[in-house]
Design a protein around this motif. Structure first.
Motif, PDB file in Angstrom:
ATOM      1  N   ILE A   1       0.532  -1.201  -0.255  1.00  0.00           N
ATOM      2  CA  ILE A   1       0.021  -0.114   0.628  1.00  0.00           C
ATOM      3  C   ILE A   1       1.092   1.164   0.094  1.00  0.00           C
ATOM      4  O   ILE A   1       0.562   1.958  -0.397  1.00  0.00           O
ATOM      5  CB  ILE A   1      -1.029   0.119   1.164  1.00  0.00           C
ATOM      6  CG1 ILE A   1      -2.176  -1.052   0.764  1.00  0.00           C
ATOM      7  CG2 ILE A   1      -1.798   1.137   1.083  1.00  0.00           C
ATOM      8  CD1 ILE A   1      -3.005  -1.501   2.320  1.00  0.00           C
TER       9      ILE A   1
ATOM     10  N   LEU B   1       0.890   5.148  -3.176  1.00  0.00           N
ATOM     11  CA  LEU B   1      -0.397   6.375  -2.054  1.00  0.00           C
ATOM     12  C   LEU B   1      -1.153   6.794  -2.916  1.00  0.00           C
ATOM     13  O   LEU B   1      -1.847   7.046  -2.621  1.00  0.00           O
ATOM     14  CB  LEU B   1       0.372   6.993  -1.335  1.00  0.00           C
ATOM     15  CG  LEU B   1       1.072   6.318  -0.002  1.00  0.00           C
ATOM     16  CD1 LEU B   1       1.613   8.051   1.521  1.00  0.00           C
ATOM     17  CD2 LEU B   1       0.419   5.461   1.106  1.00  0.00           C
ATOM     18  N   SER B   2      -1.092   6.754  -4.434  1.00  0.00           N
ATOM     19  CA  SER B   2      -1.750   7.348  -5.065  1.00  0.00           C
ATOM     20  C   SER B   2      -3.190   5.626  -5.796  1.00  0.00           C
ATOM     21  O   SER B   2      -3.556   6.425  -5.845  1.00  0.00           O
ATOM     22  CB  SER B   2      -1.635   7.934  -6.610  1.00  0.00           C
ATOM     23  OG  SER B   2      -0.604   6.499  -7.405  1.00  0.00           O
ATOM     24  N   ASN B   3      -3.074   5.150  -5.616  1.00  0.00           N
ATOM     25  CA  ASN B   3      -3.109   3.587  -5.774  1.00  0.00           C
ATOM     26  C   ASN B   3      -4.435   3.110  -4.572  1.00  0.00           C
ATOM     27  O   ASN B   3      -4.629   2.857  -3.434  1.00  0.00           O
ATOM     28  CB  ASN B   3      -2.443   2.323  -5.838  1.00  0.00           C
ATOM     29  CG  ASN B   3      -3.757   1.857  -6.432  1.00  0.00           C
ATOM     30  OD1 ASN B   3      -4.883   0.804  -6.446  1.00  0.00           O
ATOM     31  ND2 ASN B   3      -2.551   0.711  -7.225  1.00  0.00           N
ATOM     32  N   TYR B   4      -5.983   4.373  -4.812  1.00  0.00           N
ATOM     33  CA  TYR B   4      -6.973   4.218  -3.963  1.00  0.00           C
ATOM     34  C   TYR B   4      -7.072   2.833  -3.868  1.00  0.00           C
ATOM     35  O   TYR B   4      -7.633   2.174  -3.141  1.00  0.00           O
ATOM     36  CB  TYR B   4      -7.670   5.210  -4.392  1.00  0.00           C
ATOM     37  CG  TYR B   4      -7.064   5.945  -3.842  1.00  0.00           C
ATOM     38  CD1 TYR B   4      -7.179   6.691  -2.325  1.00  0.00           C
ATOM     39  CD2 TYR B   4      -7.255   7.150  -5.176  1.00  0.00           C
ATOM     40  CE1 TYR B   4      -6.387   7.966  -2.762  1.00  0.00           C
ATOM     41  CE2 TYR B   4      -6.210   8.318  -4.802  1.00  0.00           C
ATOM     42  CZ  TYR B   4      -6.502   8.782  -3.275  1.00  0.00           C
ATOM     43  OH  TYR B   4      -6.026  10.231  -3.828  1.00  0.00           O
TER      44      TYR B   4
ATOM     45  N   ASN C   1      -5.760  -0.343  -3.916  1.00  0.00           N
ATOM     46  CA  ASN C   1      -4.911  -1.282  -2.755  1.00  0.00           C
ATOM     47  C   ASN C   1      -5.604  -0.942  -1.429  1.00  0.00           C
ATOM     48  O   ASN C   1      -5.602  -1.532  -0.217  1.00  0.00           O
ATOM     49  CB  ASN C   1      -3.674  -0.707  -2.271  1.00  0.00           C
ATOM     50  CG  ASN C   1      -3.349  -1.622  -4.159  1.00  0.00           C
ATOM     51  OD1 ASN C   1      -3.749  -2.364  -4.667  1.00  0.00           O
ATOM     52  ND2 ASN C   1      -1.564  -1.172  -4.559  1.00  0.00           N
ATOM     53  N   MET C   2      -6.425   0.494  -1.194  1.00  0.00           N
ATOM     54  CA  MET C   2      -5.950   0.994   0.027  1.00  0.00           C
ATOM     55  C   MET C   2      -8.233   0.556   0.251  1.00  0.00           C
ATOM     56  O   MET C   2      -8.073  -0.205   1.389  1.00  0.00           O
ATOM     57  CB  MET C   2      -6.811   2.986  -0.151  1.00  0.00           C
ATOM     58  CG  MET C   2      -5.047   3.185   0.201  1.00  0.00           C
ATOM     59  SD  MET C   2      -4.941   4.571   0.878  1.00  0.00           S
ATOM     60  CE  MET C   2      -3.476   5.606  -0.409  1.00  0.00           C
ATOM     61  N   ILE C   3      -8.873   0.850  -0.783  1.00  0.00           N
ATOM     62  CA  ILE C   3     -10.201  -0.467  -0.521  1.00  0.00           C
ATOM     63  C   ILE C   3     -10.086  -1.261  -0.426  1.00  0.00           C
ATOM     64  O   ILE C   3     -10.942  -2.026   0.130  1.00  0.00           O
ATOM     65  CB  ILE C   3     -11.118   0.269  -2.129  1.00  0.00           C
ATOM     66  CG1 ILE C   3     -11.432   1.766  -1.815  1.00  0.00           C
ATOM     67  CG2 ILE C   3     -12.483  -0.430  -1.572  1.00  0.00           C
ATOM     68  CD1 ILE C   3     -12.112   1.922  -3.148  1.00  0.00           C
TER      69      ILE C   3
END
Length: 185
Positions: free
Chosen positions: A51, A55-58, A60-62
């Motif tokens: 992740i 940090l621009s890959n939302y 992965n966060m979701i």
């Protein structure tokens, strides 16, 4: 997309591990808890590393959040299936029922009978029943059939000492597994 799927899978593993680790700590199984904790930390670092690498890959966060939520459900399911430990049931009866006590004891449950006094001075009877968590449904079925009007409260003891509880439970399970039939004279 593959990273997001990997994160979800890792959360499906890590959160149930966290649940189990917590249970083992509470039960005093520190060695097992530490092994699970180490595995948990390794998975945690790997998933967060993925992740934090972008940090621009939302997505992965979701995926992390969805996996975590699903892991909580899975952890709860695993905990119920393992049913580690014991429960104590306080069963309040309006009448003394020695037959119920003997039946429960014969089935391997630890039972102690107390006599008390209700609000209006009426006698009340309480059974303290200790049961392995994996046998709770069996106990409740007996109580539902034999004492349907009983007031029942359950709690989980953190420790107990003495008595013949464990010995009698093992003995009763053996008798149930290999029933002894009485010969008629």
């Amino acid at each position: 997309m593959l990273q997001a799927l990997l994160i979800v899978i890792m959360q499906f593993v890590i959160v149930p591990l966290t649940t189990l680790r917590t249970i083992f700590v509470v039960k005093g199984e520190i060695r097992t808890a530490s092994i699970l904790g180490g595995l948990e930390a390794l998975i945690y670092v790997i998933s967060l590393g993925i992740i934090f690498s972008d940090l621009s890959n939302y997505l992965n966060m979701i995926a992390y959040a969805v996996g975590y939520a699903g892991g909580v459900v899975l952890g709860g399911y695993v905990e119920r299936k393992l049913a580690i430990g014991y429960r104590t049931y306080n069963v309040s009866l309006l009448e003394k029922d020695l037959e119920l006590c003997e039946m429960l004891r014969a089935e391997g449950f630890g039972v102690t009978l107390f006599e008390g006094e209700g609000r209006d001075g009426n006698k009340r009877f309480r059974l303290d029943i200790v049961v392995k968590r994996n046998r709770e449904k069996e106990l409740m079925k007996i109580l539902d059939e034999k004492a349907p009007r009983a007031f029942i409260v359950a709690y989980e003891p953190t420790s107990f000492k003495g008595g013949y509880l464990v010995k009698s439970m093992k003995k009763a399970v053996k008798l149930r597994t290999f029933p002894i039939t009485k010969q008629k004279p």
